[in-house]
Design a protein around this motif. Structure first.
Motif, PDB file in Angstrom:
ATOM      1  N   ILE A 268     -32.911-102.709   2.903  1.00  0.00           N
ATOM      2  CA  ILE A 268     -32.862-103.903   2.059  1.00  0.00           C
ATOM      3  C   ILE A 268     -34.251-104.515   2.009  1.00  0.00           C
ATOM      4  CG2 ILE A 268     -31.893-106.224   1.759  1.00  0.00           C
ATOM      5  CD1 ILE A 268     -29.400-105.263   3.249  1.00  0.00           C
ATOM      6  N   ILE A 269     -34.732-104.771   0.806  1.00  0.00           N
ATOM      7  CA  ILE A 269     -36.011-105.452   0.602  1.00  0.00           C
ATOM      8  C   ILE A 269     -35.735-106.706  -0.213  1.00  0.00           C
ATOM      9  CG2 ILE A 269     -38.364-105.291  -0.301  1.00  0.00           C
ATOM     10  CD1 ILE A 269     -38.133-102.257  -0.062  1.00  0.00           C
ATOM     11  N   ALA A 270     -36.000-107.871   0.343  1.00  0.00           N
ATOM     12  CA  ALA A 270     -35.587-109.120  -0.297  1.00  0.00           C
ATOM     13  C   ALA A 270     -36.733-110.117  -0.368  1.00  0.00           C
ATOM     14  CB  ALA A 270     -34.415-109.741   0.463  1.00  0.00           C
ATOM     15  N   ASP A 271     -36.874-110.715  -1.538  1.00  0.00           N
ATOM     16  CA  ASP A 271     -37.815-111.813  -1.758  1.00  0.00           C
ATOM     17  C   ASP A 271     -36.986-112.997  -2.255  1.00  0.00           C
ATOM     18  OD1 ASP A 271     -40.000-113.414  -2.153  1.00  0.00           O
ATOM     19  OD2 ASP A 271     -40.799-112.308  -3.862  1.00  0.00           O
ATOM     20  N   PRO A 272     -36.346-113.746  -1.327  1.00  0.00           N
ATOM     21  CA  PRO A 272     -35.385-114.776  -1.733  1.00  0.00           C
ATOM     22  C   PRO A 272     -36.037-115.884  -2.560  1.00  0.00           C
ATOM     23  CG  PRO A 272     -35.223-114.293   0.618  1.00  0.00           C
ATOM     24  CD  PRO A 272     -36.479-113.652   0.132  1.00  0.00           C
ATOM     25  N   PRO A 273     -35.324-116.402  -3.562  1.00  0.00           N
ATOM     26  CA  PRO A 273     -35.860-117.518  -4.361  1.00  0.00           C
ATOM     27  C   PRO A 273     -35.941-118.791  -3.534  1.00  0.00           C
ATOM     28  CG  PRO A 273     -33.564-117.116  -4.909  1.00  0.00           C
ATOM     29  CD  PRO A 273     -33.978-116.003  -3.989  1.00  0.00           C
ATOM     30  N   LYS A 274     -36.860-119.639  -3.911  1.00  0.00           N
ATOM     31  CA  LYS A 274     -37.046-120.906  -3.192  1.00  0.00           C
ATOM     32  C   LYS A 274     -36.355-122.074  -3.880  1.00  0.00           C
ATOM     33  CE  LYS A 274     -39.619-118.391  -0.630  1.00  0.00           C
ATOM     34  NZ  LYS A 274     -39.519-117.164  -1.410  1.00  0.00           N
ATOM     35  N   ASP A 275     -35.908-121.869  -5.115  1.00  0.00           N
ATOM     36  CA  ASP A 275     -35.178-122.908  -5.830  1.00  0.00           C
ATOM     37  C   ASP A 275     -34.216-122.266  -6.823  1.00  0.00           C
ATOM     38  OD1 ASP A 275     -36.802-122.017  -7.907  1.00  0.00           O
ATOM     39  OD2 ASP A 275     -38.227-123.647  -7.660  1.00  0.00           O
ATOM     40  N   ASN A 276     -33.259-123.063  -7.293  1.00  0.00           N
ATOM     41  CA  ASN A 276     -32.233-122.586  -8.230  1.00  0.00           C
ATOM     42  C   ASN A 276     -31.547-121.309  -7.731  1.00  0.00           C
ATOM     43  OD1 ASN A 276     -32.860-124.695  -9.945  1.00  0.00           O
ATOM     44  ND2 ASN A 276     -34.266-123.496 -11.183  1.00  0.00           N
TER      45      ASN A 276
ATOM     46  N   ILE B  58     -34.126-104.129   7.271  1.00  0.00           N
ATOM     47  CA  ILE B  58     -34.247-105.169   6.261  1.00  0.00           C
ATOM     48  C   ILE B  58     -35.641-105.775   6.347  1.00  0.00           C
ATOM     49  CG2 ILE B  58     -33.180-106.882   7.796  1.00  0.00           C
ATOM     50  CD1 ILE B  58     -32.126-108.294   5.258  1.00  0.00           C
ATOM     51  N   TYR B  59     -36.256-106.004   5.191  1.00  0.00           N
ATOM     52  CA  TYR B  59     -37.560-106.665   5.093  1.00  0.00           C
ATOM     53  C   TYR B  59     -37.389-107.903   4.219  1.00  0.00           C
ATOM     54  CZ  TYR B  59     -39.875-102.432   6.897  1.00  0.00           C
ATOM     55  OH  TYR B  59     -40.289-101.368   7.678  1.00  0.00           O
ATOM     56  N   ILE B  60     -37.867-109.042   4.714  1.00  0.00           N
ATOM     57  CA  ILE B  60     -37.756-110.292   3.967  1.00  0.00           C
ATOM     58  C   ILE B  60     -39.146-110.864   3.737  1.00  0.00           C
ATOM     59  CG2 ILE B  60     -36.887-112.649   3.960  1.00  0.00           C
ATOM     60  CD1 ILE B  60     -34.534-111.809   5.497  1.00  0.00           C
ATOM     61  N   PHE B  61     -39.475-111.117   2.472  1.00  0.00           N
ATOM     62  CA  PHE B  61     -40.730-111.756   2.095  1.00  0.00           C
ATOM     63  C   PHE B  61     -40.580-113.262   2.272  1.00  0.00           C
ATOM     64  CE2 PHE B  61     -41.262-107.653   0.531  1.00  0.00           C
ATOM     65  CZ  PHE B  61     -42.531-107.459   0.007  1.00  0.00           C
ATOM     66  N   SER B  62     -41.593-113.885   2.898  1.00  0.00           N
ATOM     67  CA  SER B  62     -41.474-115.308   3.178  1.00  0.00           C
ATOM     68  C   SER B  62     -42.837-115.992   3.153  1.00  0.00           C
ATOM     69  CB  SER B  62     -40.837-115.531   4.560  1.00  0.00           C
ATOM     70  OG  SER B  62     -40.881-116.891   4.926  1.00  0.00           O
ATOM     71  N   PRO B  63     -42.937-117.146   2.484  1.00  0.00           N
ATOM     72  CA  PRO B  63     -44.145-117.967   2.632  1.00  0.00           C
ATOM     73  C   PRO B  63     -44.137-118.618   4.010  1.00  0.00           C
ATOM     74  CG  PRO B  63     -42.527-119.146   1.331  1.00  0.00           C
ATOM     75  CD  PRO B  63     -41.951-117.770   1.585  1.00  0.00           C
ATOM     76  N   TRP B  64     -45.285-119.099   4.449  1.00  0.00           N
ATOM     77  CA  TRP B  64     -45.355-119.630   5.815  1.00  0.00           C
ATOM     78  C   TRP B  64     -44.420-120.831   6.010  1.00  0.00           C
ATOM     79  CZ3 TRP B  64     -46.732-124.700   6.491  1.00  0.00           C
ATOM     80  CH2 TRP B  64     -47.442-125.335   5.464  1.00  0.00           C
TER      81      TRP B  64
ATOM     82  N   ASP C 148     -45.815-113.827   4.972  1.00  0.00           N
ATOM     83  CA  ASP C 148     -45.148-113.045   6.008  1.00  0.00           C
ATOM     84  C   ASP C 148     -44.106-112.119   5.398  1.00  0.00           C
ATOM     85  OD1 ASP C 148     -46.605-114.342   7.954  1.00  0.00           O
ATOM     86  OD2 ASP C 148     -45.024-115.774   8.430  1.00  0.00           O
ATOM     87  N   ILE C 149     -43.902-110.994   6.066  1.00  0.00           N
ATOM     88  CA  ILE C 149     -42.773-110.110   5.782  1.00  0.00           C
ATOM     89  C   ILE C 149     -42.091-109.840   7.120  1.00  0.00           C
ATOM     90  CG2 ILE C 149     -41.990-107.902   4.865  1.00  0.00           C
ATOM     91  CD1 ILE C 149     -44.592-107.739   3.272  1.00  0.00           C
TER      92      ILE C 149
END
Length: 220
Positions: free
Chosen positions: A21-29, A66-72, A112-113
């Motif tokens: 799983i590679i995920a870049d979750p939305p930050k809004d809506n 699983i890899y999750i993309f995340s801002p700091w 970060d990932i």
């Protein structure tokens, strides 16, 4: 590829059916909000992330990652959530040269990932890793979790460079493995999966983005 919200799509997948799983979750809506004008509270955002991560754990194979993309700003939250559900293996820091919001003091140049696995037995660099095998990865194959070599070049229609996803997919999956992107966006993960011989499942709640992503992937 499916036009659906993340949680709705995940609930339709069988148990232990996904390899990566590679995920870049939305930050809004995000997909629990029905009106774009509504403001998300941090608690609601936390609970929503917790819900889709629990579903991700269910659909991931025992040897999956699983890899999750995340801002700091959200990195600590994802560390806590992943630590309660998965086995955290590493925090990758990459030079994100595509950040739009800059501080008035130190400029943001990294994101970060988070890399986590469902169990202690998982696949990495085409090798089994874990407590049930004596085979260990060769030291010359080990890479740094500081990724400073990601190029600025983004392929037409994409958000991030293909090299970013190719490195993840090559490290944590085999040919014909199932790779899931629960927040497909512009289809970056799907494009690389097709080029690298992986089977792809993507969820996208926005119809226009979905159609553009399908076109990109078909033409790749």
């Amino acid at each position: 590829m499916f036009l659906t919200k993340c949680l709705d799509g995940l609930k339709r997948l069988p148990d232990e059916s996904i390899d990566l799983i590679i995920a870049d979750p939305p930050k809004d809506n995000w997909d629990t909000i029905t009106e774009p004008s509504q403001n998300n509270t941090l608690q609601e955002y936390y609970q929503w992330n917790q819900a889709w991560l629990y579903e991700s754990h269910r659909v991931l194979k025992n040897t999956g990652s699983i890899y999750i993309f995340s801002p700091w700003q959200y990195s600590g939250m994802y560390q806590g959530l992943l630590g309660n559900i998965f086995n955290i293996q590493s925090r990758i820091i990459w030079r994100n040269q595509f950040l739009k919001n800059q501080n008035s003091t130190w400029a943001d140049e990294t994101s970060d990932i988070w890399f986590a696995t469902k169990s202690d037995d998982f696949l990495f660099k085409q090798h089994p890793i874990g407590i049930s095998t004596i085979e260990k990865i060769d030291t010359h194959l080990i890479e740094s979790n500081l990724w400073l070599d990601i190029p600025r070049i983004v392929e037409e229609g994409g958000r991030y460079p293909e090299k970013l996803f190719s490195r993840i997919i090559g490290s944590s999956s085999f040919k014909l493995n199932w790779v899931l992107d629960p927040f497909m966006g512009c289809g970056d993960v799907g494009v690389v999966c097709k080029k690298d011989g992986r089977r792809f499942i993507g969820f996208e709640a926005d119809k226009d983005r979905m159609l553009l992503s399908m076109k990109r992937i078909d033409e790749s």
